[in-house]
Write a protein that holds these residues in place. Structure first.
Motif, PDB file in Angstrom:
ATOM      1  N   UNK A 221       0.807  -1.219   0.000  1.00 32.16           N
ATOM      2  CA  UNK A 221       0.000   0.000   0.000  1.00 32.16           C
ATOM      3  C   UNK A 221       0.846   1.278   0.000  1.00 32.16           C
ATOM      4  N   UNK A 222       2.153   1.126   0.159  1.00 29.89           N
ATOM      5  CA  UNK A 222       3.041   2.274   0.280  1.00 29.89           C
ATOM      6  C   UNK A 222       2.854   3.250  -0.878  1.00 29.89           C
ATOM      7  N   UNK A 303      -6.239   7.442  -4.729  1.00 27.38           N
ATOM      8  CA  UNK A 303      -6.336   6.036  -5.147  1.00 27.38           C
ATOM      9  C   UNK A 303      -7.480   5.327  -4.429  1.00 27.38           C
ATOM     10  N   UNK A 304      -7.809   5.791  -3.224  1.00 26.66           N
ATOM     11  CA  UNK A 304      -8.850   5.160  -2.406  1.00 26.66           C
ATOM     12  C   UNK A 304      -9.654   6.229  -1.678  1.00 26.66           C
ATOM     13  N   UNK A 305     -10.926   5.929  -1.446  1.00 23.23           N
ATOM     14  CA  UNK A 305     -11.763   6.751  -0.577  1.00 23.23           C
ATOM     15  C   UNK A 305     -12.330   5.846   0.512  1.00 23.23           C
ATOM     16  N   UNK A 322     -11.994   3.538  -6.217  1.00 20.71           N
ATOM     17  CA  UNK A 322     -12.370   2.486  -5.252  1.00 20.71           C
ATOM     18  C   UNK A 322     -12.757   3.098  -3.911  1.00 20.71           C
ATOM     19  N   UNK A 323     -13.966   2.766  -3.442  1.00 26.00           N
ATOM     20  CA  UNK A 323     -14.527   3.417  -2.250  1.00 26.00           C
ATOM     21  C   UNK A 323     -14.943   2.365  -1.233  1.00 26.00           C
ATOM     22  N   UNK A 349      -8.210  -2.132  -4.051  1.00 25.20           N
ATOM     23  CA  UNK A 349      -7.239  -1.724  -5.064  1.00 25.20           C
ATOM     24  C   UNK A 349      -7.050  -2.787  -6.133  1.00 25.20           C
ATOM     25  N   UNK A 350      -7.107  -4.050  -5.715  1.00 21.11           N
ATOM     26  CA  UNK A 350      -6.907  -5.141  -6.660  1.00 21.11           C
ATOM     27  C   UNK A 350      -8.118  -5.385  -7.557  1.00 21.11           C
ATOM     28  N   UNK A 351      -9.301  -4.944  -7.100  1.00 20.06           N
ATOM     29  CA  UNK A 351     -10.499  -5.210  -7.892  1.00 20.06           C
ATOM     30  C   UNK A 351     -11.419  -3.984  -7.919  1.00 20.06           C
TER      31      UNK A 351
END
Length: 384
Positions: A221-222, A303-305, A322-323, A349-351
């Motif tokens: 995740x870095x 990248x993420x929420x 991706x949430x 993140x992967x899907x």
């Protein structure tokens, strides 16, 4: 419900309230009754207290007024305070004896699985409050060795009330989300309950137990960026764990933030603790107007929420981001909770296929012109 009518708002409806209480007693034989005062009853100045006093004398059960007229506060979270104050005033009784191993945990969902995972190793038993408790169980909240919480916004009134009225120590350390916060929380609890050496042994063991998987999650995740949205403390709690996972916070939004008004203590300022690694990150304190929050996320493009409230997750997903929605606030508690959070985010993140499909097939109701504006374009600056 007393079913207030137009005539009642002119001539009063205390007789209706008295009759509703009699009906409730006849039908349900309750151990306690709560009377919630609406805006209409507040406007006309109904004498609810006198009606309640007469009914208590007649039926011999506690009857509590919850003064929740909506115009009395601009802060939605004051609803927690008035509800818990009713419990403190009318239900909780002085302790018969203190249980040195029981800890009140003020929480939203009342689940015990993850609380037990966190507290059992140090020999403590979690008492989740107040959802799903009987009146008899509420009466004995004063018998716990301490009170802790997963959210100071939710818990501050009840926790302070238990301490001031019944002598139950209130643990003021930030909630146990993230490794450092969990260390501090357990140490504070250990100091109050007289088991600091046992707490230190558990901390060392838990650090060792999660080290390998946490390092692997952090490596994967870095450098990934994240935007966090939630209620004040819950949003801050999620942020605390992001640093442990190697994620970079790029922004956030919360319902309100006023630690001086809420508690007045530095140790309860969860936002300050959570954002220390990212002092310049834009963090909104508002009522989560979608046109503001989604606009900010659109410009930041994380990248993420991560979100706490289900009604808000559609917007970022329609942007193709991706949430993650977390309903159970206990999922991320403690050391193992950091791992559960990391696994969930890594899966997203992967899907990201759902969010990509939504971005292709649906659109947000904002014009291109609006999306090009600065996120703070129409916000008035507040004087210092």
């Amino acid at each position: 419900s007393t079913n207030l009518t137009e005539r009642n708002t002119i001539f009063g409806a205390t007789a209706k309230l008295a009759q509703a209480i009699r009906e409730a007693v006849a039908r349900h034989q309750p151990k306690a009754i709560f009377v919630t005062a609406s805006c209409a009853s507040g406007i006309i100045g109904e004498d609810i207290d006198s009606t309640i006093a007469e009914a208590e004398a007649e039926f011999g059960i506690p009857i509590a007024q919850v003064d929740c007229t909506g115009f009395k506060s601009r802060v939605w979270a004051s609803g927690f305070d008035v509800a818990y104050d009713a419990v403190l005033r009318k239900i909780v009784q002085p302790a018969r004896a203190v249980d040195p191993d029981r800890v009140n945990v003020i929480c939203f969902s009342g689940t015990k699985e993850y609380l037990t995972e966190l507290l059992a190793p140090v020999g403590l038993v979690a008492n989740p409050i107040i959802q799903f408790l009987s009146v008899a169980e509420l009466e004995h909240l004063s018998e716990a060795a301490a009170t802790v919480s997963v959210c100071p916004t939710l818990a501050s009134w009840l926790a302070h009330g238990l301490e001031q009225r019944f002598g139950v120590p209130n643990i003021t350390a930030p909630p146990p989300y993230g490794v450092a916060a969990t260390d501090a929380w357990l140490r504070a609890l250990g100091a109050v309950t007289g088991r600091p050496e046992r707490v230190e042994a558990v901390i060392a063991a838990e650090h060792a137990a999660i080290a390998e998987e946490l390092a692997a999650l952090k490596q994967q995740l870095q450098g990934k960026t994240v935007f966090v949205s939630g209620g004040s403390a819950q949003g801050h709690n999620f942020i605390s764990a992001m640093n442990d996972l190697g994620l970079t916070l790029v922004g956030g939004c919360t319902l309100h933030h006023d630690p001086r008004h809420d508690h007045g203590r530095h140790e309860d300022d969860t936002l300050a603790h959570a954002t220390r690694p990212w002092p310049e990150v834009p963090y909104g304190v508002c009522n989560k107007q979608s046109y503001q929050m989604i606009h900010l996320i659109d410009q930041l493009r994380p990248d993420l929420v991560v979100m706490r409230h289900p009604g808000m997750i559609v917007g970022p997903a329609k942007l193709g981001i991706p949430t993650a929605y977390f309903e159970d606030e206990h999922l991320s508690l403690g050391y193992r909770g950091v791992l559960r959070l990391g696994r969930r985010l890594l899966d997203l993140l992967h899907n990201p296929s759902l969010e990509r499909a939504l971005a292709r097939r649906s659109r947000l109701p904002f014009t291109p012109w609006w999306r090009e504006q600065a996120s703070s374009q129409f916000l008035e600056p507040v004087g210092q």
